[in-house]
Scaffold this motif. Structure first.
Motif, PDB file in Angstrom:
ATOM      1  N   LEU A   1       0.819  -1.210   0.000  1.00  0.00           N
ATOM      2  CA  LEU A   1       0.000   0.000   0.000  1.00  0.00           C
ATOM      3  C   LEU A   1       0.858   1.268   0.000  1.00  0.00           C
ATOM      4  CD1 LEU A   1      -2.871  -0.899   2.491  1.00  0.00           C
ATOM      5  CD2 LEU A   1      -2.726  -1.267   0.023  1.00  0.00           C
ATOM      6  N   ALA A   2       0.457   2.209  -0.854  1.00  0.00           N
ATOM      7  CA  ALA A   2       1.076   3.531  -0.877  1.00  0.00           C
ATOM      8  C   ALA A   2       0.260   4.509  -0.044  1.00  0.00           C
ATOM      9  CB  ALA A   2       1.182   4.036  -2.314  1.00  0.00           C
ATOM     10  N   ALA A   3      -1.032   4.222   0.123  1.00  0.00           N
ATOM     11  CA  ALA A   3      -1.933   5.053   0.934  1.00  0.00           C
ATOM     12  C   ALA A   3      -3.151   4.222   1.294  1.00  0.00           C
ATOM     13  CB  ALA A   3      -2.349   6.315   0.181  1.00  0.00           C
ATOM     14  N   CYS A   4      -3.790   4.607   2.401  1.00  0.00           N
ATOM     15  CA  CYS A   4      -4.989   3.911   2.863  1.00  0.00           C
ATOM     16  C   CYS A   4      -5.828   4.884   3.671  1.00  0.00           C
ATOM     17  CB  CYS A   4      -4.596   2.713   3.731  1.00  0.00           C
ATOM     18  SG  CYS A   4      -5.996   1.817   4.438  1.00  0.00           S
ATOM     19  N   HIS A   5      -7.146   4.807   3.501  1.00  0.00           N
ATOM     20  CA  HIS A   5      -8.050   5.677   4.255  1.00  0.00           C
ATOM     21  C   HIS A   5      -9.357   4.935   4.491  1.00  0.00           C
ATOM     22  CE1 HIS A   5      -9.907   9.126   5.899  1.00  0.00           C
ATOM     23  NE2 HIS A   5      -9.852   9.962   4.882  1.00  0.00           N
ATOM     24  N   ASP A   6      -9.886   5.044   5.699  1.00  0.00           N
ATOM     25  CA  ASP A   6     -11.191   4.452   5.971  1.00  0.00           C
ATOM     26  C   ASP A   6     -12.267   5.261   5.268  1.00  0.00           C
ATOM     27  OD1 ASP A   6     -10.724   6.635   7.843  1.00  0.00           O
ATOM     28  OD2 ASP A   6     -12.560   6.007   8.832  1.00  0.00           O
ATOM     29  N   VAL A   7     -13.352   4.603   4.914  1.00  0.00           N
ATOM     30  CA  VAL A   7     -14.508   5.288   4.343  1.00  0.00           C
ATOM     31  C   VAL A   7     -15.473   5.494   5.499  1.00  0.00           C
ATOM     32  CG1 VAL A   7     -16.387   5.202   2.675  1.00  0.00           C
ATOM     33  CG2 VAL A   7     -14.173   4.191   2.105  1.00  0.00           C
ATOM     34  N   SER A   8     -15.641   6.755   5.913  1.00  0.00           N
ATOM     35  CA  SER A   8     -16.512   7.042   7.056  1.00  0.00           C
ATOM     36  C   SER A   8     -17.358   8.262   6.751  1.00  0.00           C
ATOM     37  CB  SER A   8     -15.662   7.210   8.327  1.00  0.00           C
ATOM     38  OG  SER A   8     -14.695   8.222   8.145  1.00  0.00           O
ATOM     39  N   ASP A   9     -17.278   9.304   7.570  1.00  0.00           N
ATOM     40  CA  ASP A   9     -18.115  10.502   7.375  1.00  0.00           C
ATOM     41  C   ASP A   9     -18.004  11.026   5.953  1.00  0.00           C
ATOM     42  OD1 ASP A   9     -18.853  10.369   9.998  1.00  0.00           O
ATOM     43  OD2 ASP A   9     -17.835  12.200  10.623  1.00  0.00           O
ATOM     44  N   GLY A  10     -19.123  11.049   5.265  1.00  0.00           N
ATOM     45  CA  GLY A  10     -19.150  11.585   3.911  1.00  0.00           C
ATOM     46  C   GLY A  10     -19.042  10.538   2.836  1.00  0.00           C
ATOM     47  N   GLY A  11     -18.606   9.334   3.173  1.00  0.00           N
ATOM     48  CA  GLY A  11     -18.561   8.249   2.208  1.00  0.00           C
ATOM     49  C   GLY A  11     -17.346   8.238   1.307  1.00  0.00           C
ATOM     50  N   LEU A  12     -17.461   7.486   0.212  1.00  0.00           N
ATOM     51  CA  LEU A  12     -16.358   7.208  -0.701  1.00  0.00           C
ATOM     52  C   LEU A  12     -15.787   8.463  -1.349  1.00  0.00           C
ATOM     53  CD1 LEU A  12     -14.557   5.246  -2.273  1.00  0.00           C
ATOM     54  CD2 LEU A  12     -16.453   4.970  -3.906  1.00  0.00           C
ATOM     55  N   LEU A  13     -16.645   9.327  -1.872  1.00  0.00           N
ATOM     56  CA  LEU A  13     -16.142  10.507  -2.570  1.00  0.00           C
ATOM     57  C   LEU A  13     -15.388  11.439  -1.622  1.00  0.00           C
ATOM     58  CD1 LEU A  13     -15.942  11.740  -5.349  1.00  0.00           C
ATOM     59  CD2 LEU A  13     -18.078  12.941  -4.924  1.00  0.00           C
ATOM     60  N   VAL A  14     -15.848  11.549  -0.400  1.00  0.00           N
ATOM     61  CA  VAL A  14     -15.155  12.379   0.592  1.00  0.00           C
ATOM     62  C   VAL A  14     -13.809  11.746   0.953  1.00  0.00           C
ATOM     63  CG1 VAL A  14     -15.230  13.263   2.962  1.00  0.00           C
ATOM     64  CG2 VAL A  14     -17.225  13.493   1.467  1.00  0.00           C
ATOM     65  N   ALA A  15     -13.762  10.430   1.147  1.00  0.00           N
ATOM     66  CA  ALA A  15     -12.496   9.754   1.462  1.00  0.00           C
ATOM     67  C   ALA A  15     -11.485   9.958   0.343  1.00  0.00           C
ATOM     68  CB  ALA A  15     -12.731   8.267   1.706  1.00  0.00           C
ATOM     69  N   LEU A  16     -11.908   9.805  -0.903  1.00  0.00           N
ATOM     70  CA  LEU A  16     -11.007  10.008  -2.038  1.00  0.00           C
ATOM     71  C   LEU A  16     -10.524  11.452  -2.116  1.00  0.00           C
ATOM     72  CD1 LEU A  16     -12.949   7.836  -4.589  1.00  0.00           C
ATOM     73  CD2 LEU A  16     -10.562   7.453  -3.908  1.00  0.00           C
ATOM     74  N   THR A  17     -11.413  12.392  -1.851  1.00  0.00           N
ATOM     75  CA  THR A  17     -11.042  13.806  -1.872  1.00  0.00           C
ATOM     76  C   THR A  17     -10.048  14.117  -0.755  1.00  0.00           C
ATOM     77  OG1 THR A  17     -13.163  14.412  -2.865  1.00  0.00           O
ATOM     78  CG2 THR A  17     -11.948  16.163  -1.740  1.00  0.00           C
ATOM     79  N   GLU A  18     -10.263  13.557   0.430  1.00  0.00           N
ATOM     80  CA  GLU A  18      -9.317  13.762   1.532  1.00  0.00           C
ATOM     81  C   GLU A  18      -7.944  13.193   1.179  1.00  0.00           C
ATOM     82  OE1 GLU A  18     -12.515  13.788   5.241  1.00  0.00           O
ATOM     83  OE2 GLU A  18     -11.433  11.931   4.795  1.00  0.00           O
ATOM     84  N   MET A  19      -7.903  12.056   0.507  1.00  0.00           N
ATOM     85  CA  MET A  19      -6.631  11.469   0.087  1.00  0.00           C
ATOM     86  C   MET A  19      -5.940  12.352  -0.943  1.00  0.00           C
ATOM     87  SD  MET A  19      -7.758   7.450  -0.131  1.00  0.00           S
ATOM     88  CE  MET A  19      -6.117   6.711  -0.210  1.00  0.00           C
ATOM     89  N   ALA A  20      -6.714  12.905  -1.864  1.00  0.00           N
ATOM     90  CA  ALA A  20      -6.157  13.806  -2.881  1.00  0.00           C
ATOM     91  C   ALA A  20      -5.586  15.062  -2.234  1.00  0.00           C
ATOM     92  CB  ALA A  20      -7.236  14.160  -3.907  1.00  0.00           C
ATOM     93  N   LEU A  21      -6.325  15.653  -1.325  1.00  0.00           N
ATOM     94  CA  LEU A  21      -5.853  16.854  -0.637  1.00  0.00           C
ATOM     95  C   LEU A  21      -4.605  16.582   0.200  1.00  0.00           C
ATOM     96  CD1 LEU A  21      -9.214  18.461   0.533  1.00  0.00           C
ATOM     97  CD2 LEU A  21      -7.556  19.437  -1.073  1.00  0.00           C
ATOM     98  N   ALA A  22      -4.572  15.443   0.876  1.00  0.00           N
ATOM     99  CA  ALA A  22      -3.443  15.118   1.754  1.00  0.00           C
ATOM    100  C   ALA A  22      -2.150  14.908   0.978  1.00  0.00           C
ATOM    101  CB  ALA A  22      -3.765  13.879   2.589  1.00  0.00           C
ATOM    102  N   GLY A  23      -2.238  14.426  -0.260  1.00  0.00           N
ATOM    103  CA  GLY A  23      -1.025  14.127  -1.013  1.00  0.00           C
ATOM    104  C   GLY A  23      -0.764  15.020  -2.206  1.00  0.00           C
ATOM    105  N   GLY A  24      -1.754  15.836  -2.576  1.00  0.00           N
ATOM    106  CA  GLY A  24      -1.553  16.751  -3.697  1.00  0.00           C
ATOM    107  C   GLY A  24      -1.767  16.152  -5.070  1.00  0.00           C
ATOM    108  N   GLN A  25      -2.302  14.939  -5.128  1.00  0.00           N
ATOM    109  CA  GLN A  25      -2.600  14.305  -6.416  1.00  0.00           C
ATOM    110  C   GLN A  25      -4.107  14.216  -6.584  1.00  0.00           C
ATOM    111  OE1 GLN A  25      -0.630  13.014  -8.945  1.00  0.00           O
ATOM    112  NE2 GLN A  25       1.110  13.943  -7.886  1.00  0.00           N
ATOM    113  N   GLY A  26      -4.571  14.477  -7.785  1.00  0.00           N
ATOM    114  CA  GLY A  26      -5.982  14.309  -8.069  1.00  0.00           C
ATOM    115  C   GLY A  26      -6.343  12.846  -8.186  1.00  0.00           C
ATOM    116  N   VAL A  27      -7.599  12.573  -8.456  1.00  0.00           N
ATOM    117  CA  VAL A  27      -8.086  11.208  -8.655  1.00  0.00           C
ATOM    118  C   VAL A  27      -9.022  11.178  -9.853  1.00  0.00           C
ATOM    119  CG1 VAL A  27      -7.859  10.471  -6.253  1.00  0.00           C
ATOM    120  CG2 VAL A  27      -9.994  11.482  -7.005  1.00  0.00           C
ATOM    121  N   ALA A  28      -8.952  10.090 -10.595  1.00  0.00           N
ATOM    122  CA  ALA A  28      -9.912   9.829 -11.661  1.00  0.00           C
ATOM    123  C   ALA A  28     -10.637   8.554 -11.266  1.00  0.00           C
ATOM    124  CB  ALA A  28      -9.203   9.652 -12.997  1.00  0.00           C
TER     125      ALA A  28
END
Length: 181
Positions: free
Chosen positions: A79-106
């Motif tokens: 694993l290069a990154a991992c995040h639980d899916v909790s408050d806000g669901g999948l899209l929020v978890a992916l957005t938090e990961m993008a913000l934390a590392g500076g990479q977008g997501v498709a």
């Protein structure tokens, strides 16, 4: 304010995994079943104005299986990154990961319904890896679905740009000063 914390011992700090997507080209997976649970979710509170509904049922054996799998994937260096899916669901978890590392997501989802995007089903994780075949092999028998790839400068859903990372960061960083004012 009540706070719950967890402490553990990591035998090899070089294997630690954060939430940030720090490089492009990482395969993104969701571990766990997505049923689209919106009861008691942030979505229902914000969009529908419903504050109190039953949370999803918690299956402790399933939570343990998924937690054990994540730990084994970390220990195997998958694993290069991992995040639980909790408050806000999948899209929020992916957005938090993008913000934390500076990479977008498709992200590509067959059903981009509110339940799939914002549902708070229990026992789910977003996993980012540059070794997708090894992760899939390790996950044999567990619900693991490829949902996208890291990279770019925006959150993209089914080839449509939702929001550039710079705009998300601006909104995110403005919240605390507004609350404190």
């Amino acid at each position: 304010t009540p706070v719950v914390g967890g402490v553990g011992l990591l035998k090899d700090a070089a294997l630690r995994v954060g939430v940030g997507l720090t490089k492009a080209g990482l395969s993104l997976f969701v571990l766990g079943e997505t049923t689209g649970w919106l009861g008691c979710s942030r979505y229902r509170e914000i969009i529908d104005g419903v504050e109190f509904e039953a949370p999803p049922a918690v299956d402790l054996a399933l939570e343990k299986r998924h937690g054990d799998f994540v730990r084994s994937a970390v220990a195997a260096g998958l694993l290069a990154a991992c995040h639980d899916v909790s408050d806000g669901g999948l899209l929020v978890a992916l957005t938090e990961m993008a913000l934390a590392g500076g990479q977008g997501v498709a992200v590509t989802l067959d059903a981009a319904t509110p339940g799939v995007l914002f549902g708070e089903d229990q026992g789910r994780y977003v996993l980012a890896t540059d070794k997708p075949e090894a992760l899939i092999k390790l996950a044999a028998g567990l619900p693991l679905a490829r949902v996208g790839v890291s990279g770019g400068d925006a959150v993209v859903l089914n080839e449509g740009v939702l929001t550039p990372i710079a705009e998300l960061r601006s909104v995110f960083e403005a919240v605390l000063p507004k609350i404190a004012a």
